[in-house]
Write a protein that holds these residues in place. Structure first.
Motif, short mmCIF file in Angstrom:
data_model
loop_
_atom_site.label_atom_id
_atom_site.label_comp_id
_atom_site.label_asym_id
_atom_site.label_seq_id
_atom_site.Cartn_x
_atom_site.Cartn_y
_atom_site.Cartn_z
N VAL A 10 0.85 -1.20 0.00
CA VAL A 10 0.00 0.00 0.00
C VAL A 10 0.88 1.24 0.00
O VAL A 10 1.75 1.40 0.86
CB VAL A 10 -0.93 0.02 1.22
N THR A 11 0.67 2.12 -0.96
CA THR A 11 1.48 3.32 -1.08
C THR A 11 1.09 4.35 -0.02
O THR A 11 -0.07 4.74 0.08
CB THR A 11 1.32 3.96 -2.47
N ILE A 12 2.07 4.78 0.76
CA ILE A 12 1.85 5.82 1.76
C ILE A 12 2.17 7.18 1.16
O ILE A 12 1.48 8.17 1.40
CB ILE A 12 2.73 5.57 3.00
N TYR A 13 3.22 7.21 0.36
CA TYR A 13 3.63 8.49 -0.23
C TYR A 13 4.41 8.22 -1.51
O TYR A 13 5.20 7.28 -1.58
CB TYR A 13 4.49 9.27 0.76
N ASN A 14 4.15 9.06 -2.52
CA ASN A 14 4.83 8.90 -3.80
C ASN A 14 5.01 10.28 -4.42
O ASN A 14 4.06 11.05 -4.51
CB ASN A 14 3.99 8.01 -4.73
N THR A 15 6.22 10.61 -4.82
CA THR A 15 6.44 11.89 -5.47
C THR A 15 7.58 11.76 -6.47
O THR A 15 8.30 10.75 -6.49
CB THR A 15 6.77 13.00 -4.43
N ASN A 16 7.76 12.77 -7.31
CA ASN A 16 8.88 12.77 -8.25
C ASN A 16 9.25 14.21 -8.58
O ASN A 16 8.59 15.16 -8.16
CB ASN A 16 8.56 11.95 -9.51
N SER A 17 10.32 14.34 -9.33
CA SER A 17 10.84 15.67 -9.65
C SER A 17 9.87 16.48 -10.49
O SER A 17 9.85 17.72 -10.41
CB SER A 17 12.20 15.54 -10.36
N GLU A 18 9.03 15.82 -11.30
CA GLU A 18 8.04 16.54 -12.09
C GLU A 18 6.96 17.13 -11.18
O GLU A 18 6.54 18.27 -11.35
CB GLU A 18 7.41 15.61 -13.12
N TYR A 19 6.48 16.32 -10.23
CA TYR A 19 5.46 16.81 -9.31
C TYR A 19 5.96 18.03 -8.54
O TYR A 19 5.18 18.93 -8.21
CB TYR A 19 5.07 15.72 -8.30
N GLN A 20 7.24 18.05 -8.21
CA GLN A 20 7.80 19.13 -7.39
C GLN A 20 8.37 20.27 -8.22
O GLN A 20 9.06 21.14 -7.70
CB GLN A 20 8.85 18.57 -6.44
N ASP A 21 8.06 20.27 -9.52
CA ASP A 21 8.45 21.36 -10.42
C ASP A 21 9.95 21.66 -10.38
O ASP A 21 10.39 22.82 -10.40
CB ASP A 21 7.67 22.64 -10.09
N ILE A 22 10.75 20.60 -10.30
CA ILE A 22 12.20 20.77 -10.35
C ILE A 22 12.63 20.83 -11.81
O ILE A 22 12.31 19.94 -12.60
CB ILE A 22 12.91 19.61 -9.63
N ASP A 23 13.32 21.88 -12.19
CA ASP A 23 13.69 22.09 -13.59
C ASP A 23 14.83 21.16 -13.97
O ASP A 23 15.98 21.33 -13.54
CB ASP A 23 14.11 23.55 -13.81
N MET A 24 14.51 20.15 -14.77
CA MET A 24 15.52 19.20 -15.26
C MET A 24 15.57 19.23 -16.78
O MET A 24 15.90 18.23 -17.42
CB MET A 24 15.20 17.78 -14.76
N SER A 25 15.22 20.37 -17.37
CA SER A 25 15.16 20.47 -18.83
C SER A 25 16.56 20.65 -19.42
O SER A 25 16.91 21.71 -19.93
CB SER A 25 14.24 21.62 -19.24
N ARG A 26 17.33 19.62 -19.30
CA ARG A 26 18.67 19.59 -19.88
C ARG A 26 19.00 18.15 -20.25
O ARG A 26 18.29 17.21 -19.86
CB ARG A 26 19.72 20.11 -18.90
N GLN A 27 20.04 17.96 -20.99
CA GLN A 27 20.44 16.62 -21.41
C GLN A 27 21.64 16.15 -20.60
O GLN A 27 22.62 16.88 -20.45
CB GLN A 27 20.78 16.59 -22.90
N PHE A 28 21.53 14.93 -20.08
CA PHE A 28 22.65 14.27 -19.43
C PHE A 28 23.25 13.29 -20.43
O PHE A 28 22.53 12.58 -21.14
CB PHE A 28 22.19 13.52 -18.18
N ASN A 29 24.57 13.23 -20.47
CA ASN A 29 25.27 12.38 -21.43
C ASN A 29 25.98 11.23 -20.73
O ASN A 29 26.10 11.22 -19.49
CB ASN A 29 26.27 13.21 -22.23
N ALA A 30 26.43 10.27 -21.52
CA ALA A 30 27.13 9.11 -20.97
C ALA A 30 28.30 9.56 -20.11
O ALA A 30 29.10 10.40 -20.51
CB ALA A 30 27.63 8.21 -22.11
N GLY A 31 28.36 8.99 -18.90
CA GLY A 31 29.42 9.34 -17.96
C GLY A 31 29.02 10.38 -16.93
O GLY A 31 29.70 10.55 -15.92
N ASP A 32 27.91 11.10 -17.17
CA ASP A 32 27.46 12.10 -16.21
C ASP A 32 26.93 11.43 -14.94
O ASP A 32 26.41 10.31 -14.97
CB ASP A 32 26.37 12.98 -16.81
N ILE A 33 27.06 12.16 -13.83
CA ILE A 33 26.56 11.70 -12.54
C ILE A 33 25.50 12.67 -12.04
O ILE A 33 25.64 13.88 -12.16
CB ILE A 33 27.70 11.63 -11.49
N MET A 34 24.43 12.13 -11.48
CA MET A 34 23.41 12.97 -10.85
C MET A 34 23.21 12.52 -9.42
O MET A 34 23.13 11.32 -9.14
CB MET A 34 22.09 12.89 -11.61
N HIS A 35 23.15 13.48 -8.49
CA HIS A 35 22.87 13.19 -7.09
C HIS A 35 21.43 13.59 -6.80
O HIS A 35 21.04 14.74 -7.07
CB HIS A 35 23.80 13.97 -6.17
#
Length: 451
Positions: free
Chosen positions: A364-389
């Motif tokens: 049973v899901t208690i809480y679910n969220t993502n970067s889109e729901y929280q309006d986090i601007d990720m409108s960029r391209q990540f390429n092979a070898g890039d790291i995201m925290h």
């Protein structure tokens, strides 16, 4: 023997519909083949075949509740109509042990010119009750439906909500041995739904077998003993509700080939990457933690996680901290936890979406969220070898018990469809201890004042 154990046995059921391009072809197929038969010619067909169901088999034990899930058009309603006896299978057979009550379509079985009260008698008679039995139950049915003075109005004047209230009240109050419900409860309001599920629980406790179709995955997990996944007319599998819901979500937001077992495909992909040395290379060389450990070696890791994706982006490690302690085996409620995930990109990914969910051990899901729901601007391209925290903090206002965290990284293709890159369902286990007394899943910190 089987009739003593099973309420329903579905054996290799298939359903084929003849589809005609236009009415003229239908007329030709009625007339011309007879003429060709008389002349000794090979009959010509003027229709295409559409197989709504193909070789479906399962059994429903007496007193069990089984959910059926699948995308729209997958054949769920066709299957239920065959079980209820309103459709005939093209091939295969269905064995029924007990009286069946079916809630398949709004208004099905109602006479629009009859009042609600008259339709109660009509439906109950069709279900095999005598007038004396109906007289005994009618007050309970009317009370459960709770539609007021409309009970003596023609049902053609009813709203969709009133129709489902009356239909469910009739089917549930007669205490059938088998109850079939097809998405009908989605029409009712929240209070009526709560009353319906309480009634379903009562029926189950009294031995009623229930087939339940719903797109609401939480209802499947909460109310069903097992579940069945159908896609494009093919029954893919039957398993625990939690497993089936995960596979269903995969079909909605990822792989769609009905003939491929998602789990096998996932494990194969991950094993291939392990063989290539990618995972070990990442965990040893890339991160701030120099302990040489990977995601799968952390103390809170759940080895029974369900994982899959194309691995263009991969969640390779995480850190869990509470009150300065790394990877605590016991999580103290009322104290926030801090999580940080490390994602390595293996290929170009534009506008990645990172999501996280907290679930009970039952799914049973208690809480679910993502970067889109929280309006986090990720409108960029990540390429092979890039790291995201990806970091977040979460208060733990939970009841004592076991919980699981699911994480995922995805993106959208040009058509807007979600493309999963790495989904790790139930990957982190939290064993929570709460010393505050309350009943439920979450402490809402309610203060009572008495004077």
């Amino acid at each position: 023997m089987s009739s003593d154990l099973f309420a329903i046995e579905v054996n290799n059921v298939s359903k084929c519909y003849q589809v005609y391009d236009n009415p003229l072809k239908r007329l030709k197929e009625i007339i011309i083949p007879k003429k060709q038969q008389r002349e000794g010619k090979v009959e010509r067909l003027y229709h295409d075949e559409f197989w709504a169901l193909q070789d479906v088999s399962f059994r429903l034990k007496k007193g069990e509740t089984v959910g059926i899930v699948g995308k729209n058009g997958s054949g769920k309603s066709t299957l239920l109509q065959i079980i209820a006896g309103t459709l005939t299978p093209t091939t295969g057979s269905v064995k029924i042990a007990g009286r069946v009550a079916a809630l398949l379509e709004l208004g099905a079985g109602f006479n629009n010119d009859f009042t609600g009260r008259e339709n109660i008698y009509l439906n109950a008679v069709l279900l095999g009750l005598s007038k004396a039995e109906i007289d005994e139950k009618i007050d309970d049915i009317i009370s459960f439906a709770d539609i007021g003075h409309f009970i003596d109005s023609p049902v053609r004047s009813y709203s969709s909500g009133m129709l489902v209230r009356l239909a469910f009240a009739i089917q549930a109050q007669i205490e059938p041995e088998i109850l079939i419900v097809d998405e009908a409860l989605a029409v009712g309001d929240a209070r009526f739904q709560a009353k319906c599920f309480a009634r379903l629980k009562q029926l189950k406790e009294r031995g009623t077998s229930i087939l339940f179709v719903s797109h609401a995955t939480e209802q499947i997990v909460t109310h069903c003993d097992s579940a069945i996944l159908i896609n494009d007319g093919v029954m893919l599998m039957q398993d625990s509700p939690r497993v089936i819901v995960n596979k269903y979500l995969d079909l909605l937001f990822g792989k769609t080939d009905k003939k491929i077992e998602v789990k096998e495909e996932t494990e194969s992909s991950i094993e291939q990457h392990r063989a290539e040395g990618h995972l070990q290379d990442i965990s040893n060389n890339l991160f701030a933690f120099e302990d040489g450990l990977s995601f799968e070696q952390r103390p809170n890791y759940n080895p029974s996680e369900y994982r899959w994706g194309d691995l263009k982006a991969e969640i390779v490690d995480y850190q869990l901290i509470q009150d300065g302690k790394h990877y605590p085996l016991v999580i103290e409620s009322e104290h926030a936890i801090h999580l940080q995930f490390y994602i390595k990109f293996k290929d170009a990914v534009y506008r990645p979406i990172f999501g996280i969910a907290l679930k009970t051990k039952e799914g049973v899901t208690i809480y679910n969220t993502n970067s889109e729901y929280q309006d986090i601007d990720m409108s960029r391209q990540f390429n092979a070898g890039d790291i995201m925290h990806a970091s977040f903090s979460m208060p733990v206002n939970l009841a004592s018990g076991d919980y699981f965290i699911s994480v995922g990284i995805a993106s959208c293709d040009e058509g807007g469809a979600v493309v999963p890159h790495d989904r790790r369902y139930d990957s982190i286990h939290l064993s929570v201890v709460n010393r505050v007394q309350f009943i439920g899943l979450v402490n809402l910190d309610t203060h009572i004042s008495l004077k």
